[in-house]
Design a protein around this motif. Structure first.
Motif, short mmCIF file in Angstrom:
data_model
loop_
_atom_site.label_atom_id
_atom_site.label_comp_id
_atom_site.label_asym_id
_atom_site.label_seq_id
_atom_site.Cartn_x
_atom_site.Cartn_y
_atom_site.Cartn_z
N GLU A 28 0.86 -1.18 0.00
CA GLU A 28 0.00 0.00 0.00
C GLU A 28 0.89 1.23 0.00
O GLU A 28 1.84 1.31 0.79
N PRO A 29 0.62 2.21 -0.86
CA PRO A 29 1.48 3.39 -0.95
C PRO A 29 1.61 4.17 0.36
O PRO A 29 2.65 4.75 0.63
N GLU A 30 0.57 4.24 1.16
CA GLU A 30 0.62 5.01 2.40
C GLU A 30 1.07 4.20 3.61
O GLU A 30 1.08 4.68 4.72
N ALA A 31 1.46 2.96 3.40
CA ALA A 31 1.90 2.08 4.48
C ALA A 31 3.35 2.41 4.86
O ALA A 31 3.98 3.25 4.22
N PRO A 32 3.89 1.76 5.90
CA PRO A 32 5.26 2.04 6.32
C PRO A 32 6.25 1.95 5.17
O PRO A 32 6.17 1.05 4.33
N ILE A 58 7.36 -8.76 13.80
CA ILE A 58 8.70 -8.24 13.51
C ILE A 58 8.79 -7.62 12.13
O ILE A 58 9.84 -7.11 11.75
N TYR A 59 7.70 -7.62 11.37
CA TYR A 59 7.71 -7.11 10.00
C TYR A 59 6.35 -6.50 9.72
O TYR A 59 5.32 -7.11 10.02
N ALA A 60 6.32 -5.30 9.17
CA ALA A 60 5.06 -4.60 8.93
C ALA A 60 4.41 -5.09 7.64
O ALA A 60 5.00 -5.03 6.57
N VAL A 61 3.20 -5.58 7.76
CA VAL A 61 2.39 -5.96 6.60
C VAL A 61 1.03 -5.33 6.79
O VAL A 61 0.41 -5.53 7.83
#
Length: 105
Positions: A28-32, A58-61
């Motif tokens: 997603e463009p606005e995600a981290p 431990i990982y942004a999804v």
């Protein structure tokens, strides 16, 4: 093994890695992005321990894709776990045995 035979497994892994892709639903463009990827990579050891006992991940999804992944890599390798430089100690000892008397000249 000869030189080319040693490179064959690495070449096969590179070809296999070339087939990998990220699921578009996870981007997603606005995600981290890059900076949060660096931060998440830096705190990886602590987040991993916390993930064993809580619902911390431990990982942004979702994330914004390649830049987040690159930041995560930078955070782990250069700021976090991979940046640890061990203390290297080398001991060298030379023993010379001489048979007979020592003669000064």
């Amino acid at each position: 093994m000869t030189g080319p035979a040693r490179l064959l497994p690495m070449a096969l892994l590179l070809v296999l890695a070339g087939c990998a892709h990220q699921v578009s639903a996870a981007v997603e463009p606005e995600a981290p992005g890059f900076l949060l990827g660096v931060w998440h990579g830096f705190i990886f050891p602590f987040a991993w321990v916390a993930s064993l006992f809580t619902d911390v991940t431990i990982y942004a999804v979702p994330n914004n894709g390649g830049w987040y992944n690159f930041g995560y890599f930078i955070g782990i390798m250069f700021l976090g776990v991979g940046a640890h430089r061990g203390k290297r100690v080398v001991y060298r000892e030379r023993v010379i045995e001489m048979n007979g008397p020592i003669i000064d000249q």
